[in-house]
Write a protein that holds these residues in place. Structure first.
Motif, PDB file in Angstrom:
ATOM      1  N   VAL A 168      41.463  82.987 -38.643  1.00 56.26           N
ATOM      2  CA  VAL A 168      42.153  81.852 -38.026  1.00 56.26           C
ATOM      3  C   VAL A 168      43.421  82.396 -37.385  1.00 56.26           C
ATOM      4  N   THR A 169      43.503  82.323 -36.083  1.00 58.90           N
ATOM      5  CA  THR A 169      44.676  82.819 -35.371  1.00 58.90           C
ATOM      6  C   THR A 169      45.344  81.651 -34.635  1.00 58.90           C
ATOM      7  N   HIS A 193      44.542  76.579 -33.067  1.00 59.23           N
ATOM      8  CA  HIS A 193      44.130  77.627 -33.992  1.00 59.23           C
ATOM      9  C   HIS A 193      42.726  78.090 -33.594  1.00 59.23           C
ATOM     10  N   SER A 194      42.644  79.275 -33.042  1.00 62.78           N
ATOM     11  CA  SER A 194      41.350  79.824 -32.637  1.00 62.78           C
ATOM     12  C   SER A 194      40.615  80.354 -33.862  1.00 62.78           C
ATOM     13  N   LEU A 195      39.326  80.081 -33.924  1.00 64.52           N
ATOM     14  CA  LEU A 195      38.517  80.505 -35.059  1.00 64.52           C
ATOM     15  C   LEU A 195      37.676  81.714 -34.685  1.00 64.52           C
ATOM     16  N   GLY A 196      37.679  82.707 -35.570  1.00 65.23           N
ATOM     17  CA  GLY A 196      36.859  83.884 -35.364  1.00 65.23           C
ATOM     18  C   GLY A 196      35.431  83.650 -35.811  1.00 65.23           C
ATOM     19  N   SER A 197      34.700  84.724 -35.959  1.00 64.31           N
ATOM     20  CA  SER A 197      33.310  84.642 -36.414  1.00 64.31           C
ATOM     21  C   SER A 197      33.272  84.297 -37.899  1.00 64.31           C
ATOM     22  N   ASP A 200      34.673  87.139 -39.760  1.00 68.08           N
ATOM     23  CA  ASP A 200      36.134  87.176 -39.691  1.00 68.08           C
ATOM     24  C   ASP A 200      36.740  86.194 -40.690  1.00 68.08           C
ATOM     25  N   LEU A 201      36.178  85.009 -40.744  1.00 65.00           N
ATOM     26  CA  LEU A 201      36.681  83.993 -41.662  1.00 65.00           C
ATOM     27  C   LEU A 201      36.422  84.386 -43.111  1.00 65.00           C
ATOM     28  N   VAL A 226      36.689  78.557 -47.838  1.00 68.01           N
ATOM     29  CA  VAL A 226      37.801  78.147 -46.978  1.00 68.01           C
ATOM     30  C   VAL A 226      38.623  79.359 -46.557  1.00 68.01           C
ATOM     31  N   ALA A 227      39.187  79.270 -45.368  1.00 65.66           N
ATOM     32  CA  ALA A 227      40.134  80.277 -44.867  1.00 65.66           C
ATOM     33  C   ALA A 227      41.386  79.548 -44.426  1.00 65.66           C
TER      34      ALA A 227
END
Length: 297
Positions: A168-169, A193-197, A200-201, A226-227
């Motif tokens: 989460v960026t 908040h951009s979500l990765g794969s 990644d999460l 959860v992340a």
């Protein structure tokens, strides 16, 4: 009593798309500027609004109301801002109304709200002013009201991103540090908040204190997890680099990944506003740093 009280309709702009993905529909929206003239130096302005809000639960398909502890009873926030076509925003983002619970919106609800008064003869042109209104998944707004003002001073402000996890960026769309009326410093951030794969999460989940398993565990061995979104700090410095104050945003922003690595299909939105009284500082503020870093739970 005011010698002359004048009420003038105001234009408005509704972010219908941003509201609709959160389940909100706003209709019958009206905004007005109230001017009360008590004499040459006693002119006050206030913005008031009235609307009908309707919540469509089926439209709120991607939900970010859950924390690591429980699911919130409250619906996403509706926020607004007074803007000038010639000067831009005249206040920080604020909630229109206190958050509503799901059971309060079983039927459409009429609501009304007012912004705080501001003073200044000739500083309330209804042809120049308009109200913006929209919705947000996550908000961290310091206080209930930000008084509209034409007396803003920009302070140097930068965003520094120290994050290393890609789950989460934060993609900062708008940020500012403004001194209002020579008395308060208000720092605002609007971000997606951009979500990765899923991997990644999952890596972010394993890095957190929420994870109690084997560090070599694989994604396919887990169901829901959860992340957490990054932490956000606001640091205020004087001209010598002395840290005058620091504010950490409460971080209850969590992304739930479903069974089999199902990543939410919509990125969560976020608005933060923190404020400081200048008289509380042990020096003169000169710059602000908005610091983003991996969450520490």
């Amino acid at each position: 009593m005011a010698e002359n009280k004048r009420i003038t309709p105001l234009n408005f702009e509704i972010d219908e798309v941003g509201l609709s993905v959160l389940g909100w529909e706003i209709s019958n929206f009206q905004a007005r500027l109230v001017k009360e003239d008590y004499g040459p130096r006693q002119v006050f302005y206030r913005v008031a609004a009235s609307a009908q809000v309707h919540f469509h639960a089926n439209d709120w398909q991607v939900r970010y109301d859950a924390t690591n502890l429980s699911e919130s009873d409250y619906l996403p926030s509706i926020v607004w801002q007074l803007r000038s076509r010639s000067r831009g925003a005249l206040m920080s983002y604020q909630e229109v109304i206190l958050p509503l619970k799901k059971r309060e919106l079983r039927v459409p609800k009429m609501v009304s709200a007012s912004m705080e008064l501001w003073q200044g003869k000739g500083k309330g042109d209804p042809e120049d002013l308009y109200v913006w209104i929209g919705g947000v998944d996550w908000e961290e707004i310091d206080g209930w009201h930000s008084r509209p003002s034409f007396n803003w001073r920009d302070m140097p402000c930068e965003v520094v991103d120290y994050t290393t996890l890609r789950g989460v960026t934060m993609d900062v769309k708008e940020h500012s540090a403004l001194v209002r009326d020579g008395k308060r410093l208000e720092v605002s951030v609007r971000a997606i908040h951009s979500l990765g794969s899923a991997e990644d999460l999952f890596a972010a989940y394993k890095d957190s204190e929420e994870f109690y398993g084997d560090s070599d565990a694989r994604l396919d061995q887990y169901g829901d997890f959860v992340a957490q979104a990054p932490d956000v700090f606001v640091d205020v410095f004087d001209a010598t680099g002395f840290l005058l104050d620091q504010r950490e945003t409460s971080n209850y922003r969590w992304v739930t990944v479903g069974n089999g690595g199902a990543v939410p299909k919509r990125n969560p939105s976020f608005i933060q506003v923190v404020s400081f009284d200048l008289q509380d500082f042990s020096g003169d503020p000169a710059r602000v740093v908005i610091r983003i870093q991996d969450a520490v739970t």
